[in-house]
Design an enzyme around this catalytic site. Structure first.
Site, mmCIF file in Angstrom:
data_model
loop_
_atom_site.group_PDB
_atom_site.id
_atom_site.type_symbol
_atom_site.label_atom_id
_atom_site.label_comp_id
_atom_site.label_asym_id
_atom_site.label_seq_id
_atom_site.Cartn_x
_atom_site.Cartn_y
_atom_site.Cartn_z
ATOM 1 N N HIS A 156 0.938 -1.235 -0.051
ATOM 2 C CA HIS A 156 -0.143 0.021 0.027
ATOM 3 C C HIS A 156 0.759 0.631 -0.045
ATOM 4 C CE1 HIS A 156 -2.618 2.997 1.358
ATOM 5 N NE2 HIS A 156 -3.589 2.282 1.195
ATOM 6 N N GLU A 168 -3.204 1.792 -7.468
ATOM 7 C CA GLU A 168 -3.915 2.941 -6.493
ATOM 8 C C GLU A 168 -3.937 3.986 -6.905
ATOM 9 O OE1 GLU A 168 -6.536 1.944 -2.507
ATOM 10 O OE2 GLU A 168 -4.585 0.911 -2.332
#
Ligand code: PEP
Length: 229
Positions: free
Chosen positions: A88, A157
């Protein structure tokens, strides 16, 4: 579609339990073939009697040992956790995880048979250089990663779209996902300011197999708006 909710540093054990129980009440409305995964903070991991996958946002690549403040596989096994987020952007950018360490983590959890949601994403200055630069950048984030691993999903993302309220456009998502699928033929999630008002157009894009959601996953109402749209 896959709907993954990342609570980040939000919710307590008690509020997570309440959240999951509320979600469970709506489980029967979820379309066949759709899947819901929830990533609560580590203190809220427990044996929940729900039909959703509970995963962790992070863990250390070790069975157990001397890694102050970290959690290893031994602690995850207690709760039957077999799903993990790796890569992430907040861990890359804020916690300073290098590609080398991320690859080490990936390979460790791969060897343990975990389902891995592997996150990639470019900063705004790269997006501003254009699509070719974006793909080139994203491909560097697969260094050391076995993209043939069976139990592996990718979440694209864009960093500039995370938590900003500004999602990538349909055209940006479509072209990046199409290009990524040429290299990595795995389920591909989009993440970055996904919410009730844009889920219909995002989920309709070819090669969007699911969404990874931060802010809009924090309340059952707003997450259900996505999951049941
Ligand atoms: C995320 O951090 O994975 C994310 C997509 O957050 P948000 O939905 O809040 O942009």
């Amino acid at each position: 579609m896959i709907y993954a909710g990342n609570f980040k540093t939000n919710h307590t054990r008690q509020s997570t339990r309440e959240y999951l129980m509320k979600m469970q009440l709506h489980h029967h409305k979820i379309k066949e073939g759709d899947r819901v995964l929830i990533f609560p903070p580590i203190t809220a991991i427990d044996n929940y009697d729900v039909n959703f996958t509970i995963g962790v946002q992070n863990a250390y690549p070790i069975q157990n040992g001397a890694f102050t403040g970290e959690v290893g596989v031994e602690q995850l096994e207690e709760f039957n956790i077999k799903t993990i987020l790796i890569g992430h952007s907040e861990r890359r950018e804020v916690l300073g995880e290098s590609q080398e360490f991320i690859a080490k983590k990936f390979n460790f959890f791969k060897d343990m048979g975990f389902e891995i949601i592997y996150c990639i994403g470019e900063p705004l200055e790269v997006r501003e250089e254009g699509e070719e630069a974006v793909i080139k950048y994203l491909l560097t984030q697969f260094k050391g990663i076995d993209t043939e691993y069976d139990n592996f999903l990718v979440a694209y993302e864009p960093i500039w779209a995370i938590g900003t309220g500004r999602s990538a456009t349909v055209e940006e998502i479509a072209s990046t996902h199409n290009e990524l699928k040429r290299y990595i033929n795995k389920p591909l999630l989009y993440g970055g300011s996904v919410k009730g008002s844009n889920i219909a157009e995002i989920s309709a894009i070819d090669n969007v197999d699911g969404v990874l959601v931060g802010g809009a996953s924090l309340k059952t109402e707003s997450f259900l708006e996505l999951v049941l749209h």
